[in-house]
Write an enzyme that holds these catalytic residues in place. Sequence first.
Site, PDB file in Angstrom:
ATOM      1  N   SER A 152      68.040  52.135  66.697  1.00 50.74           N
ATOM      2  CA  SER A 152      66.759  51.953  67.360  1.00 50.74           C
ATOM      3  C   SER A 152      66.899  52.342  68.820  1.00 50.74           C
ATOM      4  CB  SER A 152      66.316  50.491  67.254  1.00 50.74           C
ATOM      5  OG  SER A 152      65.276  50.194  68.149  1.00 50.74           O
ATOM      6  N   TYR A 165      68.543  42.171  68.108  1.00 53.21           N
ATOM      7  CA  TYR A 165      68.216  43.428  67.430  1.00 53.21           C
ATOM      8  C   TYR A 165      68.987  44.592  68.043  1.00 53.21           C
ATOM      9  CZ  TYR A 165      65.044  47.121  65.679  1.00 53.21           C
ATOM     10  OH  TYR A 165      64.502  48.232  65.083  1.00 53.21           O
ATOM     11  N   LYS A 169      71.753  46.977  66.232  1.00 56.53           N
ATOM     12  CA  LYS A 169      71.424  48.392  66.058  1.00 56.53           C
ATOM     13  C   LYS A 169      72.453  49.326  66.690  1.00 56.53           C
ATOM     14  CE  LYS A 169      67.819  48.374  63.454  1.00 56.53           C
ATOM     15  NZ  LYS A 169      68.038  48.762  62.039  1.00 56.53           N
TER      16      LYS A 169
END
Length: 298
Positions: A152, A165, A169
């Site tokens: 991401s 997150y 990622k």
Amino acid sequence: MTISFADRVAIVTGAGGGLGRAYALELARRGAKVVVNDLGGSRDGTGSSLSAAQAVVDEIVAAGGEAMANGASVTDAAAVEKMVAFVKERWGRIDILVNNAGILRDKTFVKMTIEDFRQVTDVHLMGSVICTKAVWEIMREQAYGRILMTTSSTGLYGNFGQANYGAAKLALVGLMKTLALEGAKYNVKVNTIAPLAATRMTEDLMPPELLAKMGPETVAPAAVYLVSDEAPTNAIINAGGGGFERAYVTLTRGIHVAAEDMSAETIAARFDEISDRTGEIVPDTGAAQGAVALGGQR
């Protein structure tokens, strides 16, 4: 050149909607047999239902393709291994794995619980590890495999309120880089996509006018290429809204100093020189970076 997936078998995780659904439909349209895996939980990972996965399977079958639904959680190693064994028994091989499943639990780090952090990394990172491990030996033995990780922009560049997150990622990029090396002689290619798309994961993160231009179908072409016969390996592609870019982990030429000059003060005085991106390189391996650090190519 037309990219075809005839006689290929693909597993797509998190394929009950959004990006995973777009990938599954396009792979099936191009001839692949597709396992539509989706836990069917909410955006934060709670709950489960097979209905979303089955709906995508129904779409594929209605269009003349072949697919099966599976509701295993990617964090459940036993369930994933059972899924892989069933697919191998039914279709004889597994050629493609798209690690797409994910959840969000966004909060600033000061408000984020350890459980929020652990759950997100378990799904994104360990879920990809578990699924990849389950197919790895199959792909090695058949001397063919294509694996796609999902990173991401948050992992690559950071984003406020997404420490969990982002950590997961970027870890997937590191996983890709080592597996691309280990899979090379077995024709197992490993790549990463960094999608920017309008899905339930991003619906409240971007304005509606932007989301309207960024459907999952704007990401699918890159994902499909990265799991094709013609795929590269060890590539990171950013995709969304019609834009496609390649991301790299680069290394500046830096400096090399004598033992008597190795001090924090030297680093402070020469930090701009260390940071100068002129002539920066992209090492092929960690060992190549080490060679530079020891006074090699500059």
